[in-house]
Write an enzyme that holds these catalytic residues in place. Structure first.
Site, PDB file in Angstrom:
ATOM      1  N   CYS A 256       0.842  -1.195   0.000  1.00 37.77           N
ATOM      2  CA  CYS A 256       0.000   0.000   0.000  1.00 37.77           C
ATOM      3  C   CYS A 256       0.885   1.256   0.000  1.00 37.77           C
ATOM      4  CB  CYS A 256      -0.979  -0.037   1.173  1.00 37.77           C
ATOM      5  SG  CYS A 256      -2.429   1.028   0.935  1.00 37.77           S
TER       6      CYS A 256
ATOM      7  N   HIS B 299      -3.804  -5.344   0.017  1.00 37.73           N
ATOM      8  CA  HIS B 299      -3.425  -5.998   1.269  1.00 37.73           C
ATOM      9  C   HIS B 299      -3.735  -7.490   1.205  1.00 37.73           C
ATOM     10  CE1 HIS B 299      -2.684  -2.266   3.555  1.00 37.73           C
ATOM     11  NE2 HIS B 299      -3.663  -1.769   2.811  1.00 37.73           N
TER      12      HIS B 299
ATOM     13  N   GLU C 231      -2.021  -9.325   3.544  1.00 33.27           N
ATOM     14  CA  GLU C 231      -1.510  -9.689   4.871  1.00 33.27           C
ATOM     15  C   GLU C 231      -2.508  -9.524   6.010  1.00 33.27           C
ATOM     16  OE1 GLU C 231      -1.241  -5.281   5.180  1.00 33.27           O
ATOM     17  OE2 GLU C 231      -1.226  -6.754   3.572  1.00 33.27           O
TER      18      GLU C 231
END
Length: 241
Positions: free
Chosen positions: A96, A182, A184
């Site tokens: 990001c 994202h 994660e």
């Protein structure tokens, strides 16, 4: 400092706000026996590591923009450290804001996207056979939370796109990767993002509601498996670079 494949690595991460952590990356590192340390730029005692003592650098997300140096003076030191890390060919993963900082450090433009993208939306993967992205499916559902985007750095390959954002990921050499999305985040990470960024959840064509953002455990579990495979592939590719 590059260790041989299979050895414990020292992974250092940059964290910009308390609520955007390494998430499930920390689970992967623990499972693989790697050591993780971090610089928390939002703390007054934040310190950069000795660059020669780290094997990998990970750059997390944050609500600030890469060009807000006046409001966040530590951005200048962070950008310089990233450039130094690139010069030493140390593998880097940016997520990001981290991907935007990487793109900027590689000379590409970072600028406001045509629309905000906040929610669980699909990305299409464009993977060369030698790329770590080869372990990902052609399309996967991931969390997006961004308003800025970046141009593709010179010498980099686009490796993912979405309906809103053409440059969702890139790979530079084999050891430098930027992910605008994202992969994660666990459920707790999503809840913290919502709690601290509630003001961004306004009506928009690509902005989901809190209810739509939550309750995605099945997707998160799938992404966890893919994340582990991706990080393993990245580590192997980085060792060969």
């Amino acid at each position: 400092m590059h260790r041989k494949k299979g050895f414990s690595m020292h992974i250092h991460y940059f964290q910009h706000v308390p609520f955007e952590t390494p998430g499930m990356i920390a689970d992967w590192a623990e499972r693989r026996g790697h050591v993780m340390t971090g610089t928390h730029f939002y703390k007054p005692d934040a310190a950069l590591p000795e660059i020669g003592q780290i094997d990998r650098l990970m750059i997390m997300g944050g609500p600030m923009n890469i060009y807000e140096d006046a409001a966040f003076p530590w951005l200048r030191d962070e950008k310089q450290f990233i450039k130094n890390t690139l010069d030493r060919h140390i593998p880097i993963l940016g997520i990001c804001l981290g991907a935007q900082l990487l793109a900027d450090s590689l000379g590409a433009r970072v600028y406001p996207g045509r629309e905000k993208e906040i929610g669980w939306f699909p990305v299409t993967i464009h993977a060369a056979q030698e790329s770590p992205f080869r372990v990902l499916p052609d399309q996967l559902n991931v969390l997006h939370w961004h308003s800025d985007t970046f141009a593709l750095p010179e010498g980099a390959r686009r490796t993912a796109s979405s309906k809103v954002t053409v440059n969702q990921a890139f790979v530079f050499r084999q050891n430098v990767i930027g992910l605008q999305f994202h992969l994660e985040v666990a459920d707790a990470n999503v809840r913290r993002l919502i709690r601290h960024s509630q003001d961004e959840l306004v009506p928009g064509p690509h902005i989901q509601t809190e209810a739509e953002l939550l309750g995605k455990q099945e997707t998160i579990d799938k992404n966890r498996r893919l994340l582990f495979q991706f990080l393993d592939a990245w580590s192997a590719a980085a060792d060969r670079d």
